[in-house]
Write an enzyme that holds these catalytic residues in place. Structure first.
Site, PDB file in Angstrom:
ATOM      1  N   SER A  61       0.788  -1.239   0.000  1.00 18.91           N
ATOM      2  CA  SER A  61       0.000   0.000   0.000  1.00 18.91           C
ATOM      3  C   SER A  61       0.827   1.300   0.000  1.00 18.91           C
ATOM      4  CB  SER A  61      -1.034  -0.007   1.143  1.00 18.91           C
ATOM      5  OG  SER A  61      -0.410  -0.295   2.369  1.00 18.91           O
ATOM      6  N   ARG A  84      -7.261  -4.751 -19.956  1.00 22.82           N
ATOM      7  CA  ARG A  84      -7.491  -5.867 -19.038  1.00 22.82           C
ATOM      8  C   ARG A  84      -6.913  -5.550 -17.649  1.00 22.82           C
ATOM      9  NH1 ARG A  84      -8.697 -10.755 -21.266  1.00 22.82           N
ATOM     10  NH2 ARG A  84      -9.143 -11.268 -19.095  1.00 22.82           N
ATOM     11  N   GLY A  96     -14.343   6.908 -31.402  1.00 21.36           N
ATOM     12  CA  GLY A  96     -14.664   6.792 -32.831  1.00 21.36           C
ATOM     13  C   GLY A  96     -16.115   7.143 -33.121  1.00 21.36           C
ATOM     14  N   ARG A 173     -17.124   3.547 -38.674  1.00 22.10           N
ATOM     15  CA  ARG A 173     -15.860   3.091 -38.074  1.00 22.10           C
ATOM     16  C   ARG A 173     -15.801   1.575 -37.874  1.00 22.10           C
ATOM     17  NH1 ARG A 173     -16.131   3.695 -32.061  1.00 22.10           N
ATOM     18  NH2 ARG A 173     -18.198   2.954 -31.533  1.00 22.10           N
ATOM     19  N   ARG A 200       3.922  -7.426 -18.713  1.00 21.00           N
ATOM     20  CA  ARG A 200       3.970  -6.968 -20.113  1.00 21.00           C
ATOM     21  C   ARG A 200       5.380  -6.725 -20.627  1.00 21.00           C
ATOM     22  NH1 ARG A 200      -0.814  -8.813 -21.961  1.00 21.00           N
ATOM     23  NH2 ARG A 200      -2.503  -8.138 -20.616  1.00 21.00           N
TER      24      ARG A 200
END
Ligand SMILES: Cc1cc2nc3c(=O)[nH]c(=O)nc-3n(C[C@H](O)[C@H](O)[C@H](O)COP(=O)(O)OP(=O)(O)OC[C@H]3O[C@@H](n4cnc5c(N)ncnc54)[C@H](O)[C@@H]3O)c2cc1C
Length: 246
Positions: A61, A84, A96, A173, A200
């Site tokens: 925290s 995600r 769009g 679009r 990632r």
């Protein structure tokens, strides 16, 4: 960047740090409030020790009392994966429905591996090695370049045609491919960002190595560099502790 007919071809994301709040010292300050320790002047050696302790024991925290606001421009298929990440992330993306989308499209550069040398269950992507693989890579890259641009040009023409006929942006679009670039603001804190970076970015020396998509890794690498500049001690301890978010 190259321009073909009316469309712009890009092969990289853009990531900028728009705004931030907090430093390594603020993380230590948040941790020290629990013991009412009155440390007003930051002591780098003590801060390193404390941040390492927090990281190692997963006291997460104190890493939340800060924020980084990023501008990210990347293809829509990258944003699908990005969104995600739900916890400790705020998003606002170009619409769009309300705006005509810019004609910016992604085509992989020569640096992007094109062949899976592993299996579907255990994919392995790497750059070509040896003359034969390099020639094959160049051949495949030409196919990718031509086919991507053909599809993008066709889809863009149809999009513009529908707009010129008075069809609403939110309908026209729908024909645009996921390789078109979008733009968003992403705001997160050091803790949520470290979780994102652990998943990632591929680092085989990490305690739990991840094997992310090449294109989201390009975004993550740029974010990691900005994070490192803003929170150098936290970043160093994140790496020391195997890239595990506290
Ligand atoms: C290499 C790779 C391959 C992937 N492949 C796929 C795929 O094939 N298909 C697919 O659908 N997704 C895939 N994903 C996405 C993945 O499943 C996660 O959705 C994404 O990585 C976000 O991680 P997260 O949920 O930990 O992050 P966040 O949403 O930011 O959550 C952070 C943490 O909060 C906690 N948390 C959040 N929500 C809940 C909840 N509802 N209940 C309990 N705890 C919660 C968890 O501890 C979680 O780790 C892949 C991701 C990676 C990195």
């Amino acid at each position: 960047m190259q321009t073909v007919s009316d469309i712009t071809i890009l092969d990289e994301p853009e990531v900028d740090l728009i705004d931030y709040m907090g430093t390594d010292a603020d993380i230590c300050d948040a941790a020290r409030v629990s013991t009412n320790a009155n440390v007003t002047i930051s002591d780098i050696a003590k801060d390193r020790g404390l941040i390492n302790y927090l990281m190692e024991h997963k006291h997460g925290s104190p890493f939340e009392h800060n924020s980084m606001k990023f501008y990210v421009k990347a293809p829509i298929f990258v944003f699908r994966e990005f969104h995600r990440h739900r916890i400790g992330f705020s998003y606002n993306e170009m619409s769009g429905r309300y705006t005509e989308l810019p004609a910016d499209f992604y085509v992989p550069s020569l640096k992007r591996p094109l062949v899976n040398f592993g299996t579907s269950a255990r994919p392995e992507y790497r750059l070509p090695q040896g003359e034969e693989e390099i020639n094959e890579h160049a051949r495949l890259h030409m196919i990718v370049n031509t086919d991507f641009i053909d599809v993008y040009t066709f889809a863009w023409e149809k999009y513009k045609h529908m707009l010129s006929e008075g069809i609403a942006k939110e309908v026209a679009r729908d024909v645009l491919p996921v390789g078109i670039y979008s733009q968003m603001y992403v705001t997160c804190n050091a803790r949520s960002l470290m979780h994102f970076l652990s998943l990632r970015i591929e680092d085989l020396s990490a305690r739990y190595p991840s094997h992310p998509l090449y294109e989201i890794q390009q975004v993550a690498l740029k974010m990691e560099e900005l994070f490192k500049n803003q929170f150098p001690i936290t970043y160093a301890m994140f790496i020391k502790n195997g890239r595990v978010a506290p």
